[in-house]
Design an enzyme around this catalytic site. Structure first.
Site, PDB file in Angstrom:
ATOM      1  N   HIS A 109      -7.364 -43.104 -14.873  1.00 20.46           N
ATOM      2  CA  HIS A 109      -7.687 -44.510 -15.109  1.00 20.46           C
ATOM      3  C   HIS A 109      -6.440 -45.391 -15.010  1.00 20.46           C
ATOM      4  CE1 HIS A 109     -11.435 -42.666 -16.239  1.00 20.46           C
ATOM      5  NE2 HIS A 109     -10.763 -41.937 -17.109  1.00 20.46           N
ATOM      6  N   GLU A 146      -7.802 -43.970 -23.330  1.00 14.72           N
ATOM      7  CA  GLU A 146      -7.465 -42.827 -22.480  1.00 14.72           C
ATOM      8  C   GLU A 146      -6.434 -43.220 -21.433  1.00 14.72           C
ATOM      9  OE1 GLU A 146      -9.653 -39.756 -19.345  1.00 14.72           O
ATOM     10  OE2 GLU A 146     -10.778 -41.390 -20.279  1.00 14.72           O
ATOM     11  N   HIS A 202      -6.195 -36.431 -18.191  1.00 12.32           N
ATOM     12  CA  HIS A 202      -7.284 -37.151 -18.840  1.00 12.32           C
ATOM     13  C   HIS A 202      -7.426 -36.708 -20.294  1.00 12.32           C
ATOM     14  CE1 HIS A 202      -9.120 -38.912 -15.177  1.00 12.32           C
ATOM     15  NE2 HIS A 202      -8.644 -37.821 -14.578  1.00 12.32           N
ATOM     16  N   GLU A 284      -8.356 -32.083 -19.132  1.00 13.47           N
ATOM     17  CA  GLU A 284      -8.857 -32.881 -20.258  1.00 13.47           C
ATOM     18  C   GLU A 284      -8.133 -32.347 -21.490  1.00 13.47           C
ATOM     19  OE1 GLU A 284     -10.805 -35.378 -20.110  1.00 13.47           O
ATOM     20  OE2 GLU A 284     -12.120 -35.183 -18.375  1.00 13.47           O
TER      21      GLU A 284
END
Length: 321
Positions: A109, A146, A202, A284
């Site tokens: 992101h 995030e 992430h 993650e």
């Protein structure tokens, strides 16, 4: 990633958890697979679920993932990030064991995505289908995003790898570009750099009680512009090494809600993996919506451990490749 973005599958029912880990994590050997086997032998977490490409909350259903064996923001949040002239610039690398190696880090992101809804909602082709250019990602219940987390870990990881001689490139650096880039461009940056290894960072956004890390591996995809067949093997090697070292250094357990407790998941619906021509994985690092994981993710000291664990997996892979 969180479950309101294009790269997430709905959570699946969780399996009962096993008993607590009874052997000190420090005793686990650095080797990814062997480290995991030791952990498994003493009892880890079990479960099933899914991971992501643009690590963010998911509202749209995606193809089911395939499991593979194997709170407020902290005050010290971004203190250790190092400056970078541009997302794809090359630092002057000192002599070191990784001199000549190129690593591309893809921070999940972009903090600017929140202000560019029209741009990030544009559809892009990922080979198997089309999906949004990018998403905003998730956050802790107290608002630590995030995008902020992934960029901070990326800065820390870059510093560690550059100190060992690697040439490190970021797909973006928060304000450059001001949003995105789109998932297809993120893959293209690694391809153009001829990266020896690429990793997308992430954090997930599942339910309270769902915790732990997982590493997402590319499936064998041959559709449209996507052909991952040449990178499936080396990407699995990279992913196993990253998973094993992340577990050993951070003490974060493998996910109890995706990957059946292995910490590894294979997916074919993520543009950042489908369009990559270089070895690449996603990680993650934990679940931002779980209070225990959130306490770690908002800690600068823990994020330094996360960067160290990821770096050791990458170094192990590059030294063998």
């Amino acid at each position: 990633m969180s479950y309101v973005g294009p790269d997430f599958d709905p959570p699946q029912p969780r399996r009962p958890r096993r008993g607590p880990l009874t052997v000190a994590l420090a005793a686990l050997v650095p080797g990814a697979l062997l480290g995991w086997l030791v952990y498994e032998a003493v009892g880890g977490s079990g479960g099933s679920g899914s991971g992501s490409d643009t690590a963010g909350p998911q509202t749209s259903a995606a193809s089911p993932s395939t499991a593979e064996p194997w709170s407020a923001p902290a005050a010290d949040d971004d203190k250790q990030k190092s400056p970078s002239p541009s997302p794809t610039s090359t630092a002057d690398s000192p002599d070191g064991p990784l001199k000549g190696k190129v690593v591309v880090i893809d921070p999940g992101h972009n903090p600017g995505n929140f202000s560019h809804a029209a741009e990030i909602n544009r559809q892009v082709d990922i080979g198997t289908n089309k999906k949004e250019c990018d998403t905003t990602g998730t956050s802790t219940n107290s608002g630590y995003t995030e995008a902020r987390f992934s960029l901070d870990v990326a800065h820390r990881l870059r510093t560690i790898l550059e100190q060992q001689g690697a040439t490190v490139k970021l797909t973006h650096d928060g304000d450059s570009p001001p949003w995105g880039p789109c998932v297809d461009e993120r893959a293209r940056i690694g391809n153009t750099a001829h990266a020896d290894a690429a990793i997308s960072i992430h954090a997930d956004g599942s339910a309270e009680g769902d915790r732990g890390f997982h590493v997402i591996l590319p499936a064998s995809v041959h559709a449209g512009a996507a052909d991952t067949r040449p990178i499936v093997g080396p990407s699995r090697d990279l992913g196993e090494r990253v998973a094993g070292n992340f577990l050993r250094v951070t003490g974060e357990p493998p996910s109890n809600y995706v990957g059946t407790g292995t910490g590894l998941v294979t997916r074919e619906d993520l543009g950042g993996l489908n369009l990559s021509t270089v070895p690449k994985v996603f990680i993650e690092c934990g679940n931002m919506r779980d209070s225990k994981d959130a306490a770690l993710l908002t800690s600068g000291a823990w994020r330094q451990k996360a960067a160290q664990g990821i770096s050791e997996g990458i170094v192990s892979f590059l030294r063998e490749s």
